[in-house]
Enzyme design. Structure first.
Site, PDB file in Angstrom:
ATOM      1  N   SER A 151      49.344  42.013  29.984  1.00 21.29           N
ATOM      2  CA  SER A 151      49.012  41.962  28.687  1.00 21.29           C
ATOM      3  C   SER A 151      49.106  43.616  28.437  1.00 21.29           C
ATOM      4  O   SER A 151      48.650  44.242  29.345  1.00 21.29           O
ATOM      5  CB  SER A 151      47.616  41.351  28.504  1.00 21.29           C
ATOM      6  OG  SER A 151      47.059  41.848  27.153  1.00 21.29           O
ATOM      7  N   TYR A 164      39.063  39.207  30.302  1.00 22.46           N
ATOM      8  CA  TYR A 164      40.394  39.356  30.274  1.00 22.46           C
ATOM      9  C   TYR A 164      41.059  40.680  30.484  1.00 22.46           C
ATOM     10  O   TYR A 164      42.008  40.599  31.441  1.00 22.46           O
ATOM     11  CB  TYR A 164      40.728  38.829  28.503  1.00 22.46           C
ATOM     12  CG  TYR A 164      42.202  38.708  28.434  1.00 22.46           C
ATOM     13  CD1 TYR A 164      42.813  37.666  29.000  1.00 22.46           C
ATOM     14  CD2 TYR A 164      43.088  39.584  27.513  1.00 22.46           C
ATOM     15  CE1 TYR A 164      44.297  37.399  28.806  1.00 22.46           C
ATOM     16  CE2 TYR A 164      44.431  39.372  27.525  1.00 22.46           C
ATOM     17  CZ  TYR A 164      44.931  38.216  28.025  1.00 22.46           C
ATOM     18  OH  TYR A 164      46.248  38.090  27.697  1.00 22.46           O
TER      19      TYR A 164
END
Length: 262
Positions: A151, A164
């Site tokens: 990401s 995350y």
């Protein structure tokens, strides 16, 4: 869909294990590699989704073989079973696409131990065990390609995403470490770092108000969200012969988000 992707050299006939393949970026990658003539082993927890994808692909891509495996990347035994199933079905494994993952968007003071562990277990540990299991087979075959969908939050950071960000930053660092260690085995390892992409995961965050689409568009220099197909095109390039000298790289595909310091 079968004609939507540019042709990339060296992918026809390859054996690809794709995790998280029943939806989103994983499904787009499945289409992309099928369009190149690659044979697929698709892994996901969604048995019904996998069955639907298999039926669709058998019509859309009659020249390839598609098999499926229902399992969780939280379970190293299931991962090994999926890899062994691919090798038993096709004789080898050439490409691993690590797409299975979850989001965690929540104030850090409210994150529970179980939520933290689940995020790390799936997004980081699951990715490692998939890489490890696949590499053991690739070494026997003289090499291969491993990609992990990380990401942009693996190279940048954001509030409300501590678990995350930690997991995806770990994935980026993991890919670099494995790239160096496994280069001697002719295994290339790279990470793809998407920005905000039009997936069901992002749609769910938008629907519950965790994200605002207009704000995302305004914050992104290119003025829009990305598409799963654009991430899939990146995966095709990194897996193809065009990228034979690319390893240990984290390729950011975010419309300029992380370059925009304002």
């Amino acid at each position: 869909m079968s004609n939507a992707f540019t042709q990339f050299p060296g992918l026809s006939g390859k054996i690809v294990l794709n995790t998280g393949a029943a939806s989103g970026i994983g499904l787009a990658m499945a289409h992309a590699f099928a369009s190149q003539g690659a044979n697929l082993m698709l892994l996901d927890l969604d048995a019904q989704g996998l069955a639907s994808v298999k039926s669709e692909f058998e019509i859309a891509y009659p020249g390839i073989i598609v098999d499926t495996f229902v399992g969780s990347i939280r379970d190293p035994i299931a991962i090994d079973d999926a890899v062994q199933s691919a090798v038993a079905r096709f004789g080898r494994l050439d490409v691993l696409l690590n797409n299975a993952g979850i989001s965690m968007n929540k104030p850090s003071l409210e994150v529970t131990p179980d939520e933290w562990r689940r995020t790390i277990d799936i997004d980081l540990s699951g990715t490692f065990f998939c890489c490890q299991s696949a590499a053991r087979q690739m070494i026997k075959n003289g090499g291969g390609v491993i990609l992990a969908t990380a990401s942009m939050w693996g190279v940048a950071s954001s509030a409300r995403r501590a678990a995350y960000c930690a997991a995806k930053a770990g994935v980026v660092s993991l890919c670099k470490s494995l790239a160096v260690e496994w280069a001697q085995h002719n295994i290339r390892v790279n990470a793809i770092c998407p920005g905000y992409i039009q997936t069901s995961l992002v749609a769910e965050l938008l629907n519950r108000g965790a994200l605002d689409e207009e704000s995302l568009r305004q914050r992104t220099p290119l003025g829009r969200l990305g598409t799963p197909e654009e991430i899939a095109q990146t995966a095709l390039y990194l897996s193809s012969d065009l990228a034979r000298f690319v390893t240990g790289h984290a390729m950011v595909v975010d419309g300029g988000w992380t370059a925009n310091g304002y």
